[in-house]
Structures are given as C-alpha cells and as structure tokens.
Scaffold this motif. Sequence first.
Motif, PDB file in Angstrom:
ATOM      1  N   PRO A 227       0.825  -1.210   0.000  1.00 21.37           N
ATOM      2  CA  PRO A 227       0.000   0.000   0.000  1.00 21.37           C
ATOM      3  C   PRO A 227       0.863   1.267   0.000  1.00 21.37           C
ATOM      4  O   PRO A 227       1.970   1.285   0.546  1.00 21.37           O
ATOM      5  CB  PRO A 227      -0.790  -0.118   1.312  1.00 21.37           C
ATOM      6  N   ASN A 228       0.331   2.312  -0.644  1.00 23.48           N
ATOM      7  CA  ASN A 228       0.986   3.636  -0.692  1.00 23.48           C
ATOM      8  C   ASN A 228       2.338   3.634  -1.400  1.00 23.48           C
ATOM      9  O   ASN A 228       3.142   4.540  -1.202  1.00 23.48           O
ATOM     10  CB  ASN A 228       1.156   4.211   0.728  1.00 23.48           C
ATOM     11  N   ALA A 229       2.584   2.626  -2.236  1.00 23.95           N
ATOM     12  CA  ALA A 229       3.819   2.629  -3.022  1.00 23.95           C
ATOM     13  C   ALA A 229       3.685   3.539  -4.237  1.00 23.95           C
ATOM     14  O   ALA A 229       4.690   3.919  -4.847  1.00 23.95           O
ATOM     15  CB  ALA A 229       4.166   1.215  -3.465  1.00 23.95           C
ATOM     16  N   GLY A 230       2.432   3.867  -4.616  1.00 17.96           N
ATOM     17  CA  GLY A 230       2.201   4.737  -5.767  1.00 17.96           C
ATOM     18  C   GLY A 230       1.675   3.995  -6.983  1.00 17.96           C
ATOM     19  O   GLY A 230       1.806   4.482  -8.106  1.00 17.96           O
ATOM     20  N   LYS A 231       1.065   2.826  -6.763  1.00  8.99           N
ATOM     21  CA  LYS A 231       0.593   2.014  -7.893  1.00  8.99           C
ATOM     22  C   LYS A 231      -0.492   2.738  -8.694  1.00  8.99           C
ATOM     23  O   LYS A 231      -0.424   2.821  -9.925  1.00  8.99           O
ATOM     24  CB  LYS A 231       0.063   0.664  -7.382  1.00  8.99           C
ATOM     25  N   SER A 232      -1.505   3.249  -7.997  1.00  7.11           N
ATOM     26  CA  SER A 232      -2.591   3.952  -8.691  1.00  7.11           C
ATOM     27  C   SER A 232      -2.080   5.228  -9.345  1.00  7.11           C
ATOM     28  O   SER A 232      -2.493   5.595 -10.445  1.00  7.11           O
ATOM     29  CB  SER A 232      -3.720   4.263  -7.715  1.00  7.11           C
ATOM     30  N   SER A 233      -1.160   5.909  -8.675  1.00  6.31           N
ATOM     31  CA  SER A 233      -0.578   7.131  -9.254  1.00  6.31           C
ATOM     32  C   SER A 233       0.221   6.803 -10.508  1.00  6.31           C
ATOM     33  O   SER A 233       0.215   7.566 -11.478  1.00  6.31           O
ATOM     34  CB  SER A 233       0.324   7.820  -8.224  1.00  6.31           C
ATOM     35  N   LEU A 234       0.918   5.655 -10.504  1.00  3.87           N
ATOM     36  CA  LEU A 234       1.683   5.239 -11.676  1.00  3.87           C
ATOM     37  C   LEU A 234       0.746   4.965 -12.847  1.00  3.87           C
ATOM     38  O   LEU A 234       1.008   5.389 -13.979  1.00  3.87           O
ATOM     39  CB  LEU A 234       2.509   3.985 -11.358  1.00  3.87           C
ATOM     40  N   LEU A 235      -0.344   4.256 -12.579  1.00  3.76           N
ATOM     41  CA  LEU A 235      -1.296   3.976 -13.658  1.00  3.76           C
ATOM     42  C   LEU A 235      -1.861   5.281 -14.218  1.00  3.76           C
ATOM     43  O   LEU A 235      -1.958   5.455 -15.443  1.00  3.76           O
ATOM     44  CB  LEU A 235      -2.424   3.081 -13.138  1.00  3.76           C
ATOM     45  N   ALA A 243      -7.583   7.856 -13.864  1.00  5.93           N
ATOM     46  CA  ALA A 243      -8.371   6.645 -14.137  1.00  5.93           C
ATOM     47  C   ALA A 243      -8.761   5.921 -12.855  1.00  5.93           C
ATOM     48  O   ALA A 243      -9.759   5.211 -12.814  1.00  5.93           O
ATOM     49  CB  ALA A 243      -7.575   5.696 -15.045  1.00  5.93           C
ATOM     50  N   VAL A 244      -7.951   6.076 -11.798  1.00  4.49           N
ATOM     51  CA  VAL A 244      -8.243   5.407 -10.523  1.00  4.49           C
ATOM     52  C   VAL A 244      -8.064   6.400  -9.387  1.00  4.49           C
ATOM     53  O   VAL A 244      -7.365   7.413  -9.506  1.00  4.49           O
ATOM     54  CB  VAL A 244      -7.326   4.184 -10.299  1.00  4.49           C
ATOM     55  N   ILE A 245      -8.701   6.104  -8.260  1.00  9.39           N
ATOM     56  CA  ILE A 245      -8.642   6.977  -7.090  1.00  9.39           C
ATOM     57  C   ILE A 245      -7.271   6.869  -6.434  1.00  9.39           C
ATOM     58  O   ILE A 245      -6.730   5.770  -6.258  1.00  9.39           O
ATOM     59  CB  ILE A 245      -9.741   6.595  -6.079  1.00  9.39           C
ATOM     60  N   VAL A 246      -6.708   8.016  -6.066  1.00  9.97           N
ATOM     61  CA  VAL A 246      -5.421   8.063  -5.372  1.00  9.97           C
ATOM     62  C   VAL A 246      -5.659   8.622  -3.968  1.00  9.97           C
ATOM     63  O   VAL A 246      -6.320   9.652  -3.802  1.00  9.97           O
ATOM     64  CB  VAL A 246      -4.412   8.945  -6.126  1.00  9.97           C
ATOM     65  N   VAL A 268      -2.028  -3.494 -24.931  1.00  8.99           N
ATOM     66  CA  VAL A 268      -1.609  -3.798 -23.566  1.00  8.99           C
ATOM     67  C   VAL A 268      -2.788  -3.559 -22.619  1.00  8.99           C
ATOM     68  O   VAL A 268      -3.501  -2.561 -22.756  1.00  8.99           O
ATOM     69  CB  VAL A 268      -0.412  -2.914 -23.141  1.00  8.99           C
ATOM     70  N   ILE A 269      -2.980  -4.478 -21.697  1.00 12.42           N
ATOM     71  CA  ILE A 269      -3.985  -4.312 -20.643  1.00 12.42           C
ATOM     72  C   ILE A 269      -3.228  -4.057 -19.349  1.00 12.42           C
ATOM     73  O   ILE A 269      -2.563  -4.951 -18.820  1.00 12.42           O
ATOM     74  CB  ILE A 269      -4.883  -5.556 -20.518  1.00 12.42           C
ATOM     75  N   LEU A 270      -3.298  -2.825 -18.854  1.00 16.58           N
ATOM     76  CA  LEU A 270      -2.574  -2.424 -17.648  1.00 16.58           C
ATOM     77  C   LEU A 270      -3.516  -2.549 -16.454  1.00 16.58           C
ATOM     78  O   LEU A 270      -4.624  -2.003 -16.462  1.00 16.58           O
ATOM     79  CB  LEU A 270      -2.092  -0.985 -17.806  1.00 16.58           C
ATOM     80  N   THR A 271      -3.077  -3.254 -15.408  1.00 16.68           N
ATOM     81  CA  THR A 271      -3.940  -3.543 -14.267  1.00 16.68           C
ATOM     82  C   THR A 271      -3.356  -2.991 -12.976  1.00 16.68           C
ATOM     83  O   THR A 271      -2.207  -3.294 -12.624  1.00 16.68           O
ATOM     84  CB  THR A 271      -4.148  -5.067 -14.118  1.00 16.68           C
ATOM     85  N   ASP A 272      -4.152  -2.186 -12.297  1.00 21.04           N
ATOM     86  CA  ASP A 272      -3.806  -1.709 -10.949  1.00 21.04           C
ATOM     87  C   ASP A 272      -4.420  -2.685  -9.945  1.00 21.04           C
ATOM     88  O   ASP A 272      -5.549  -3.154 -10.137  1.00 21.04           O
ATOM     89  CB  ASP A 272      -4.368  -0.307 -10.742  1.00 21.04           C
ATOM     90  N   THR A 273      -3.703  -3.005  -8.885  1.00 15.48           N
ATOM     91  CA  THR A 273      -4.179  -4.004  -7.927  1.00 15.48           C
ATOM     92  C   THR A 273      -4.154  -3.457  -6.505  1.00 15.48           C
ATOM     93  O   THR A 273      -3.526  -2.432  -6.220  1.00 15.48           O
ATOM     94  CB  THR A 273      -3.313  -5.282  -7.988  1.00 15.48           C
ATOM     95  N   ALA A 274      -4.815  -4.177  -5.632  1.00 11.82           N
ATOM     96  CA  ALA A 274      -4.826  -3.809  -4.216  1.00 11.82           C
ATOM     97  C   ALA A 274      -3.428  -3.963  -3.628  1.00 11.82           C
ATOM     98  O   ALA A 274      -2.661  -4.849  -4.022  1.00 11.82           O
ATOM     99  CB  ALA A 274      -5.808  -4.703  -3.468  1.00 11.82           C
ATOM    100  N   GLY A 275      -3.081  -3.077  -2.689  1.00 13.81           N
ATOM    101  CA  GLY A 275      -1.785  -3.156  -2.022  1.00 13.81           C
ATOM    102  C   GLY A 275      -1.644  -4.454  -1.236  1.00 13.81           C
ATOM    103  O   GLY A 275      -2.561  -4.865  -0.516  1.00 13.81           O
ATOM    104  N   ILE A 276      -0.497  -5.103  -1.402  1.00 12.46           N
ATOM    105  CA  ILE A 276      -0.279  -6.399  -0.754  1.00 12.46           C
ATOM    106  C   ILE A 276       0.307  -6.186   0.644  1.00 12.46           C
ATOM    107  O   ILE A 276       1.377  -5.580   0.803  1.00 12.46           O
ATOM    108  CB  ILE A 276       0.650  -7.284  -1.608  1.00 12.46           C
TER     109      ILE A 276
END
Length: 446
Positions: A227-235, A243-246, A268-276
Amino acid sequence: MTKETIYALSTVFGKSGVAVIRVSGSRALESIKLLTDINVDKIKPRYAYFTNLHSIGGDILDKCLVLYFKSPYSFTGEDVVEFQIHGSRAVISSLMENLGSIEHYRLAEAGEFSKRAFYNNKMDLTEAEGLADLIDAETSEQQKYAIRQMEGNLKTLYSNWREEIVNILSHLEAYIDFPEEDIPHEIIDTMQNTVFKLSEDIKKHLNDNKMGERLREGFRVVIVGPPNAGKSSLLNAIVKRDAVIVSDIAGTTRDSIDIHLDLGGYPVILTDTAGIRETSEQIEKKGIEIALEKVKNADFVICLFDGSIDDVHLFDNIEKNNSNNLIYVANKKDKISSDKIKHFEDNNCMVVSVKDNQDVKKILYQIENQIKNYFTSNSNILITRQRYREALKNALINLNMFSFDKDIELSAEDIRLASRELGKITGRVEVDEILDKIFGSFCIGK
C-alpha cells in the motif's frame, strides 16, 4: 446454405455522411429494379450509378450511388448490390424496410456475408477470421498481422502441410488396395522423413509463447506492490488521466482495475491491484487474493515499492512463485539518496518519481522493447486462435503415432486423422459444427 437473398447495413447505424447497405443473392438485382430507375437489363458490373432511390410505392427516399458486382466476381461469390446512401437514421430505416418487403429477401445474420464467401470458396476459414481480426483491430500491429492472415499466410502454411500429409495417405491407401505389393524401402524412407519433418515444423510453430493470441487479446501488465507505493498514481501517470482513485489511506484500491493501452502498436492491458500486506479486513483481503491471481496470469509484472523505505526483497515470494517478467521499480526518487539510487540501478531496478512523472516512460520503453523482441524471435506466421492450436496439437499427436511397425491400415488412420485436424483449421473438411460459432462473432453486414 440457404439460397435466400440477404441484406444488411454494412456501416454503423446512426448519423453519418454516407451509409452502405449490401444485398447478396441470386435475386440481388431485383432490389435495383424495384427501388431505382436503372434498367437492370443494361447494367454494367462494377460501375457506379448515381440515381434516385424510391420506395416500392414510388416515393423518393434519397439520391444515392448503386453498384452491382456480378457473380462470381464479388465478395460473397454471389450477385451483390451496394446502395451508398446518406447516413441519416430515416433514410437507412426506410431503405431497410423496403428491402425487407421484397419477396425472398431477409435480413442477414451475423457474419453471413463472410460465411457465404467461405462456402463459395472466396476465402478459407483462416482468411475469414483474419478479416474479423482486421475489423476488430485497435493497434497498428494488430492491423498488420490481421492483414497478413487475411491475405492467406496461415492458409498457405497449413494447406501445404496438409497436402504433404494427403500425399502420404494416397500412397498408403494404394498399398492397402493392393496388399500383395511390397512397399519399396525408398518410399518408406521418404514417408518417414516427411512425417518427421512435418512433426518438427508443427512443434516449432507451436512453440511461440502464444504470441498470436496475446497480440489479439492484449499483453497483460500488472502493477503490484505494498500500500501507498504509488501504484494507482503510476497507472494515472501512464494513461495521463485520473483513471483510478489516489489516496494516502492504505487499502484504498480494493479491486483490480484494467486499462487498455496502445504501446508502440501493441495492445496492452494495464492492471492496478490492491496493495499487498497482512490484513484481517475481509474485503481488502479478497482484493489482495485477486491481485496475486492477476500476477500469475500476467505477461509482465511491475513490482513497485517506496524506495525511500523498502527494498526489492519485498517481492521475493512473488519472484519465487512466478516465472513471468518481473520489472522492479523504486518509486519516490526525490526522497532517495544518490548512493541508494545507484544501488538500485546496479541491481536492475529502475528508480522513478511518479509524483513528478520522472523516468516513468522508461518502464513503458522496457515493456515495449521486450514485446518487440518476442515478435522478432518468432515467425511472422503466428497462431492467432486457440482452435488452431488445439488442431495442430492433435495433428502432431497423430503424426507421432505413425509407424510402419504396426498394420498399414492403422498407420493410414494416423495420417488421415492428422490431415483432418489440419483441415479443420482451413475448412477443408466438414466443420459445420464450428462455422456458426466463428461467423456468429462477426458484425451484421459483414
């Protein structure tokens, strides 16, 4: 195959400058006779006529271009008429209504024009499916490979293989008919060598990492990390929109979110996922399970972490359990010391700042280059559908079973079955059970 004359709108229904309505069948000329003032007895094939279009009752509907393609020199191999009309809903609806009132006319089913082209030997199944792929193409590489298939590269390959198999079968059946004749050793050697070479060629063709299917469906790229690594922000940075909530709140992303991209011409299908992370919250826990499942099925995994506090060892378990391409990315470059940045880069880990959009493009360049390398190392002739792959695998099994150590009738049956499997791909055998499934995926009017 029904002999009724069919008609359909071949362009998208709605307001447009021009719409095309296509008619195909033995009575196609009747539509010109009933709906225009053109003398059908003197009509020239492949000649555009500008004329009034009127209802069967005589009311003027539009001014249009009419073209006639005489059998067998048409897309379907039948008589074909095309009405190029103004693309208003009213004009389209009125022409369709009038065509439907003509005796022995009916609305075409999905893919029926292409299906008739197949039955009339204007194309084989691989060419028909290449046409469907071209219509569905969203990127330049999809377009390029669809055109190659539509032009017959798969047809030529599979037909040549089948021809060699049929040639062997003809020899075997000749000796079955004349059992008193011994098969010369040189012919036995030739047949065995041919079967061995075909088996190797098919095996090599199958060993393609499913590049054709990936090109049609899209390469799956999954962003994974704590979590909070910036995955959604990267997407969001990659797609250049929100495209996704940050949020700074851990666990904001609960489900996997797919975004479709055109990356250098490749889908390409880019997928954002839940923080592990370890959690007892059931909904978040389910999201993490989905994320790990997405990782298993991905072609590329972007392992993103906060480089100011974490290290790549966060992903040791993912690396251990997955064989796909892992791309390590340390985020928050603005908070990382120069020594640590060098340490990451020396260990094949990219360092970026998603917030400042710094070096984010390097991630995409790496993925794009790896995809290009896959296609460079594979043949230009790709297996684009699972049904091709299954038929090729079955053909290979039967070829591998072929041997002169058993009764010649059994050897001939192995070859016959291999021939039939290859024939299923191109439509050179009775395959009515799969035709509706194939052509049913086409749009109406094609």
